[in-house]
Design a protein around this motif. Structure first.
Motif: not given
Length: 170
Positions: A104-133
């Motif tokens: 399961l952890p090695f399966q590629d994520g599939v996104f139905d739209s560019k917007e859903s991909l951008c939301r996922e990226i934004a979520t990861v960036l927000i989490e990353n910024k919190a960890i960095w901070s």
């Protein structure tokens, strides 16, 4: 007949080197000695090679991946000592479920739209910024650690001021 190296590799790889029994998942290659792993995993036959073995059947089992399951020594013993409680179907279901969990952890994520991909990226960036901070070189924790260790103040940290033009996301 010995189990072929390709069958062994397939079994250990798909099981992730962990016991396939539910609620176990024990590492079958623990490093008890820092320089040398200890292999405790045991390859068990689902249908035994002998009609007299646990879960014996009219047709004897073979040494192929499909008829093998990886266990820790404890679960291998339990399963073979009580074959009535652990029929072939149950062991096959355990093996299938365990290997799906490992993959399961090695399966590629599939996104139905560019917007859903951008939301996922934004979520990861927000989490990353919190960890960095919290833990990065400019964080309060790092500064406290520098004072205790006598290290110099680090250079200015990462600058997140650029915007993602495609996603309209910081």
């Amino acid at each position: 007949m010995a189990i072929a190296a390709s069958e062994i590799k397939k079994l250990w790889g798909r099981a992730g080197g962990r016991c396939s029994a539910p609620e176990c998942g024990r590492d079958c290659v623990p490093f008890l000695n820092a320089s040398d792993p200890t292999i405790i995993g045991e390859m068990a036959h689902i249908i035994p090679q002998s009609k007299e073995g646990p879960r014996g059947a009219e047709k004897e089992g073979d040494d192929r991946y499909e008829n093998l399951i990886l266990f820790c020594p404890t679960d291998h013993t339990i399963v073979d000592k009580a074959p009535g409680r652990y029929p072939r179907e149950k062991l096959l279901a355990w093996k299938r479920a365990h290997e799906e969990r490992i993959a399961l952890p090695f399966q590629d994520g599939v996104f139905d739209s560019k917007e859903s991909l951008c939301r996922e990226i934004a979520t990861v960036l927000i989490e990353n910024k919190a960890i960095w901070s919290q833990w990065g070189p400019e964080s309060l924790a790092a500064k406290k650690n520098q004072r205790r260790s006598g290290l110099a103040t680090p250079q200015a940290g990462w600058n997140r001021s650029k915007k993602c033009a495609d996603c309209s996301t910081d």
